[in-house]
Design a protein around this motif. Structure first.
Motif, PDB file in Angstrom:
ATOM      1  N   GLU A   1      -0.452  11.422   2.004  1.00 56.25           N
ATOM      2  CA  GLU A   1       0.911  11.599   1.503  1.00 56.25           C
ATOM      3  C   GLU A   1       1.856  10.674   2.263  1.00 56.25           C
ATOM      4  OE1 GLU A   1       4.338  15.100   1.063  1.00 56.25           O
ATOM      5  OE2 GLU A   1       2.534  15.439   2.283  1.00 56.25           O
ATOM      6  N   GLU A   2       2.627   9.914   1.526  1.00 56.40           N
ATOM      7  CA  GLU A   2       3.528   8.953   2.149  1.00 56.40           C
ATOM      8  C   GLU A   2       4.475   9.636   3.125  1.00 56.40           C
ATOM      9  OE1 GLU A   2       5.755   4.927   1.509  1.00 56.40           O
ATOM     10  OE2 GLU A   2       4.682   5.815  -0.154  1.00 56.40           O
ATOM     11  N   GLY A   3       4.550   9.087   4.344  1.00 50.02           N
ATOM     12  CA  GLY A   3       5.452   9.605   5.364  1.00 50.02           C
ATOM     13  C   GLY A   3       4.929  10.782   6.147  1.00 50.02           C
TER      14      GLY A   3
ATOM     15  N   ALA B   1     -13.862  -9.186  11.536  1.00 51.09           N
ATOM     16  CA  ALA B   1     -14.624  -9.010  12.777  1.00 51.09           C
ATOM     17  C   ALA B   1     -15.476  -7.748  12.730  1.00 51.09           C
ATOM     18  CB  ALA B   1     -13.671  -8.970  13.978  1.00 51.09           C
ATOM     19  N   ASN B   2     -15.790  -7.276  11.524  1.00 46.63           N
ATOM     20  CA  ASN B   2     -16.667  -6.115  11.315  1.00 46.63           C
ATOM     21  C   ASN B   2     -16.060  -4.801  11.815  1.00 46.63           C
ATOM     22  OD1 ASN B   2     -18.932  -7.768  10.302  1.00 46.63           O
ATOM     23  ND2 ASN B   2     -19.012  -8.517  12.416  1.00 46.63           N
ATOM     24  N   GLY B   3     -14.718  -4.729  11.799  1.00 50.00           N
ATOM     25  CA  GLY B   3     -14.055  -3.538  12.292  1.00 50.00           C
ATOM     26  C   GLY B   3     -13.470  -2.648  11.212  1.00 50.00           C
ATOM     27  N   ALA B   4     -13.720  -2.940   9.950  1.00 44.79           N
ATOM     28  CA  ALA B   4     -13.221  -2.104   8.853  1.00 44.79           C
ATOM     29  C   ALA B   4     -13.956  -2.481   7.585  1.00 44.79           C
ATOM     30  CB  ALA B   4     -11.715  -2.280   8.661  1.00 44.79           C
ATOM     31  N   ASP B   5     -13.888  -1.606   6.607  1.00 46.02           N
ATOM     32  CA  ASP B   5     -14.456  -1.858   5.291  1.00 46.02           C
ATOM     33  C   ASP B   5     -13.361  -1.577   4.272  1.00 46.02           C
ATOM     34  OD1 ASP B   5     -16.021  -1.911   2.895  1.00 46.02           O
ATOM     35  OD2 ASP B   5     -17.787  -1.480   4.100  1.00 46.02           O
ATOM     36  N   LEU B   6     -13.172  -2.499   3.354  1.00 44.69           N
ATOM     37  CA  LEU B   6     -12.032  -2.429   2.437  1.00 44.69           C
ATOM     38  C   LEU B   6     -11.961  -1.109   1.683  1.00 44.69           C
ATOM     39  CD1 LEU B   6      -9.623  -3.746   0.992  1.00 44.69           C
ATOM     40  CD2 LEU B   6     -11.250  -4.752  -0.613  1.00 44.69           C
ATOM     41  N   ASN B   7     -13.026  -0.733   1.018  1.00 44.60           N
ATOM     42  CA  ASN B   7     -12.926   0.442   0.159  1.00 44.60           C
ATOM     43  C   ASN B   7     -12.899   1.736   0.961  1.00 44.60           C
ATOM     44  OD1 ASN B   7     -12.437   0.679  -2.602  1.00 44.60           O
ATOM     45  ND2 ASN B   7     -14.418   1.652  -2.956  1.00 44.60           N
ATOM     46  N   GLU B   8     -13.487   1.750   2.150  1.00 45.46           N
ATOM     47  CA  GLU B   8     -13.348   2.928   3.010  1.00 45.46           C
ATOM     48  C   GLU B   8     -11.871   3.199   3.291  1.00 45.46           C
ATOM     49  OE1 GLU B   8     -17.467   3.021   5.677  1.00 45.46           O
ATOM     50  OE2 GLU B   8     -15.678   2.017   6.485  1.00 45.46           O
ATOM     51  N   VAL B   9     -11.138   2.127   3.569  1.00 47.16           N
ATOM     52  CA  VAL B   9      -9.719   2.278   3.886  1.00 47.16           C
ATOM     53  C   VAL B   9      -8.913   2.610   2.641  1.00 47.16           C
ATOM     54  CG1 VAL B   9      -7.672   1.114   4.800  1.00 47.16           C
ATOM     55  CG2 VAL B   9      -9.903   0.747   5.874  1.00 47.16           C
ATOM     56  N   LEU B  10      -9.181   1.918   1.540  1.00 45.67           N
ATOM     57  CA  LEU B  10      -8.420   2.177   0.311  1.00 45.67           C
ATOM     58  C   LEU B  10      -8.584   3.610  -0.169  1.00 45.67           C
ATOM     59  CD1 LEU B  10      -8.944  -1.090  -1.775  1.00 45.67           C
ATOM     60  CD2 LEU B  10      -6.992  -0.453  -0.339  1.00 45.67           C
ATOM     61  N   LEU B  11      -9.800   4.129  -0.128  1.00 48.35           N
ATOM     62  CA  LEU B  11     -10.030   5.504  -0.555  1.00 48.35           C
ATOM     63  C   LEU B  11      -9.344   6.488   0.389  1.00 48.35           C
ATOM     64  CD1 LEU B  11     -13.776   5.261  -1.631  1.00 48.35           C
ATOM     65  CD2 LEU B  11     -11.801   5.659  -3.121  1.00 48.35           C
ATOM     66  N   THR B  12      -9.268   6.125   1.666  1.00 48.51           N
ATOM     67  CA  THR B  12      -8.614   7.001   2.634  1.00 48.51           C
ATOM     68  C   THR B  12      -7.113   7.047   2.413  1.00 48.51           C
ATOM     69  OG1 THR B  12     -10.343   6.653   4.289  1.00 48.51           O
ATOM     70  CG2 THR B  12      -8.194   7.393   5.092  1.00 48.51           C
ATOM     71  N   ILE B  13      -6.472   5.891   2.284  1.00 44.57           N
ATOM     72  CA  ILE B  13      -5.016   5.908   2.109  1.00 44.57           C
ATOM     73  C   ILE B  13      -4.636   6.496   0.763  1.00 44.57           C
ATOM     74  CG2 ILE B  13      -4.690   3.959   3.673  1.00 44.57           C
ATOM     75  CD1 ILE B  13      -4.124   2.222   1.172  1.00 44.57           C
ATOM     76  N   GLY B  14      -5.575   6.487  -0.194  1.00 43.78           N
ATOM     77  CA  GLY B  14      -5.293   7.104  -1.487  1.00 43.78           C
ATOM     78  C   GLY B  14      -5.140   8.606  -1.405  1.00 43.78           C
ATOM     79  N   SER B  15      -5.546   9.195  -0.276  1.00 44.04           N
ATOM     80  CA  SER B  15      -5.407  10.646  -0.101  1.00 44.04           C
ATOM     81  C   SER B  15      -4.340  11.000   0.931  1.00 44.04           C
ATOM     82  CB  SER B  15      -6.752  11.242   0.339  1.00 44.04           C
ATOM     83  OG  SER B  15      -7.156  10.725   1.595  1.00 44.04           O
TER      84      SER B  15
ATOM     85  N   PHE C   1       0.824  -1.204   0.000  1.00 46.15           N
ATOM     86  CA  PHE C   1       0.000   0.000   0.000  1.00 46.15           C
ATOM     87  C   PHE C   1       0.861   1.259   0.000  1.00 46.15           C
ATOM     88  CE2 PHE C   1      -2.615  -3.251   2.136  1.00 46.15           C
ATOM     89  CZ  PHE C   1      -3.665  -3.289   1.240  1.00 46.15           C
ATOM     90  N   PHE C   2       2.020   1.204   0.676  1.00 47.72           N
ATOM     91  CA  PHE C   2       2.979   2.308   0.702  1.00 47.72           C
ATOM     92  C   PHE C   2       4.379   1.719   0.588  1.00 47.72           C
ATOM     93  CE2 PHE C   2      -0.605   4.073   3.109  1.00 47.72           C
ATOM     94  CZ  PHE C   2      -0.709   5.361   2.597  1.00 47.72           C
ATOM     95  N   ALA C   3       5.312   2.493   0.089  1.00 48.02           N
ATOM     96  CA  ALA C   3       6.710   2.059   0.081  1.00 48.02           C
ATOM     97  C   ALA C   3       7.258   2.008   1.504  1.00 48.02           C
ATOM     98  CB  ALA C   3       7.557   2.998  -0.776  1.00 48.02           C
ATOM     99  N   ASN C   4       6.844   2.976   2.339  1.00 51.03           N
ATOM    100  CA  ASN C   4       7.292   2.999   3.730  1.00 51.03           C
ATOM    101  C   ASN C   4       6.661   1.840   4.504  1.00 51.03           C
ATOM    102  OD1 ASN C   4       6.393   4.090   6.692  1.00 51.03           O
ATOM    103  ND2 ASN C   4       8.502   4.652   6.188  1.00 51.03           N
ATOM    104  N   GLN C   5       7.483   1.093   5.234  1.00 54.17           N
ATOM    105  CA  GLN C   5       7.002  -0.100   5.912  1.00 54.17           C
ATOM    106  C   GLN C   5       5.967   0.203   6.994  1.00 54.17           C
ATOM    107  OE1 GLN C   5       7.142  -3.185   5.289  1.00 54.17           O
ATOM    108  NE2 GLN C   5       6.361  -4.061   7.196  1.00 54.17           N
ATOM    109  N   THR C   6       6.170   1.277   7.763  1.00 50.57           N
ATOM    110  CA  THR C   6       5.222   1.608   8.825  1.00 50.57           C
ATOM    111  C   THR C   6       3.851   1.943   8.251  1.00 50.57           C
ATOM    112  OG1 THR C   6       6.930   2.352  10.364  1.00 50.57           O
ATOM    113  CG2 THR C   6       4.712   3.220  10.693  1.00 50.57           C
ATOM    114  N   PHE C   7       3.806   2.767   7.213  1.00 49.75           N
ATOM    115  CA  PHE C   7       2.529   3.129   6.601  1.00 49.75           C
ATOM    116  C   PHE C   7       1.861   1.902   5.983  1.00 49.75           C
ATOM    117  CE2 PHE C   7       1.928   7.898   6.119  1.00 49.75           C
ATOM    118  CZ  PHE C   7       2.749   8.208   7.200  1.00 49.75           C
TER     119      PHE C   7
END
Length: 391
Positions: free
Chosen positions: A51-53, A35-49, A16-22
């Motif tokens: 900035e790495e690091g 366990a119903n604690g996240a939704d895939l596309n909610e997270v993908l759209l969020t990390i798409g905005s 998802f990121f070049a940086n290992q922590t991110f």
């Protein structure tokens, strides 16, 4: 006629990121989908905005996601959809807070928000749980008892603790939901250096993890019953903490190092060497690890971190472990060298049994704590439970 040159083969991506922590923290939030604690596309759209690091951007975008998730709840009439929205909001607040410095005032706000959202989610979902306040050295530790389905009192009690940065509530997604689905009750707890023990009472980590573990087990027995079998699972740094407790706590019939942390001092030394480089100040991998060490250990220099963590070794105590031992290892674990599992197994000379399970990269479980492959390690763990403690 010009010869046709085929275009290069295109592939998907495993990062998802070049940086290992991110990258790793993205896997961590996605890990809770089951366990119903996240939704895939909610997270993908969020990390798409994001900035790495940029840790401020990380906080801002995940906080916005948490707020959006909560804002939709009043218009939701379905009970489980409402509950799961609260649980996702909890996880997004936890994720938002993660990379902030310990002194950042936004940490306390996000921490309060994630706990409130978690309680709302479990309550609305009808998950049976009880919070305990455990007296400890003039302060208190938080614990949660998740009563299992009917008959759970006769089955082994699973006890679970986190590590260097995990939260008490996070453990529900890590193991509790899966255990409940299989008929187990679970006791989760935090000790010094974690959660409210650190943030409210100022208790920093102790290598003598048998002390908080003993206090929590005592409270459980006083409030509920004495379990026929008790199995302790330690996550991440809990891969040191849980085996350490098992060396001194005779009530433990089994211990799981998920993943093992045999020698924390050597890991700290590696990070300290990396911190001396010019690139370190802009590397979240290094800055976060050091900031968290200062906070959770109660020190303010790298030398003090190394000195403190040299006490966190299983070498002097592993031979005192007499229960069944399960060790999990990720081939590409960026925190713990795989060789530490071999060292631990060799040192467990008096364990009733000792099994080590390695997850290679093709399995999907090669990351630290098998993040991104939760069902994989759950299969290993619950199979081990059935073989060792079903009678």
């Amino acid at each position: 006629m010009a010869e046709h040159t085929p275009s290069p083969q295109r592939f998907g991506t495993t990062r998802f990121f070049a940086n290992q922590t991110f990258h790793f923290q993205t896997l961590r939030v996605l890990n809770d989908i089951a366990a119903n604690g996240a939704d895939l596309n909610e997270v993908l759209l969020t990390i798409g905005s994001i900035e790495e690091g940029n840790t401020d951007c990380w906080y801002q975008k995940f906080a916005e996601l948490a707020e959006r998730t909560q804002a939709r709840i009043p218009g939701c009439m379905d009970r489980l959809s409402t509950a799961y929205a609260w649980l996702r909001a909890h996880n997004y607040w936890r994720t938002a807070e993660f990379l902030l410095t310990p002194q950042d005032p936004r940490r306390l706000t996000a921490w309060a928000n994630q706990i409130a959202a978690f309680d709302q989610g479990l309550t609305v979902a009808g998950v049976p749980y009880t919070r305990l306040s455990v007296p400890y050295e003039g302060a208190s530790l938080r614990a949660i008892v998740y009563s299992g389905p009917e008959g759970w009192e006769k089955r082994p009690l699973i006890v679970c603790c986190g590590g260097y940065d995990s939260t008490l509530e996070e453990l529900y997604f890590v193991l509790v939901k899966a255990a409940y689905d299989r008929g187990y009750g679970v006791l989760t707890y935090e000790g010094p250096g974690q959660g409210a023990a650190l943030r409210v009472h100022g208790l920093t980590f102790t290598p003598a993890w048998e002390k908080p573990t003993r206090a929590v087990l005592d409270m459980f027995e006083q409030t509920y019953f004495t379990a026929a079998k008790t199995i302790l699972v330690g996550m991440s740094m809990g891969g040191y903490l849980a085996p350490r407790a098992a060396a001194f706590e005779p009530r433990l019939d089994g211990v799981v190092a998920y993943d093992v942390f045999f020698d924390m001092g050597s890991v700290a030394q590696r990070y300290a060497q990396s911190a001396q480089t010019a690139e370190a100040r802009n590397n979240p991998d290094i800055t976060w690890a050091i900031d968290n060490a200062f906070w959770t250990l109660g020190v303010n220099t790298l030398d003090a971190v190394i000195t403190a963590l040299q006490q966190y070794s299983l070498a002097p105590v592993a031979a005192a472990i007499t229960c069944d031992v399960l060790t999990l290892v990720g081939e590409k674990d960026h925190f713990i060298p795989a060789s530490q599992a071999q060292d631990f197994e060799a040192a467990c000379t008096h364990a009733r049994s000792c099994e080590t399970v390695y997850y290679d990269r093709p399995s999907g479980g090669a990351e630290h704590c098998q993040l991104g492959a939760q069902t994989l390690w759950h299969a290993t763990f619950f199979d081990w439970m059935a073989r060792k403690f079903s009678s």
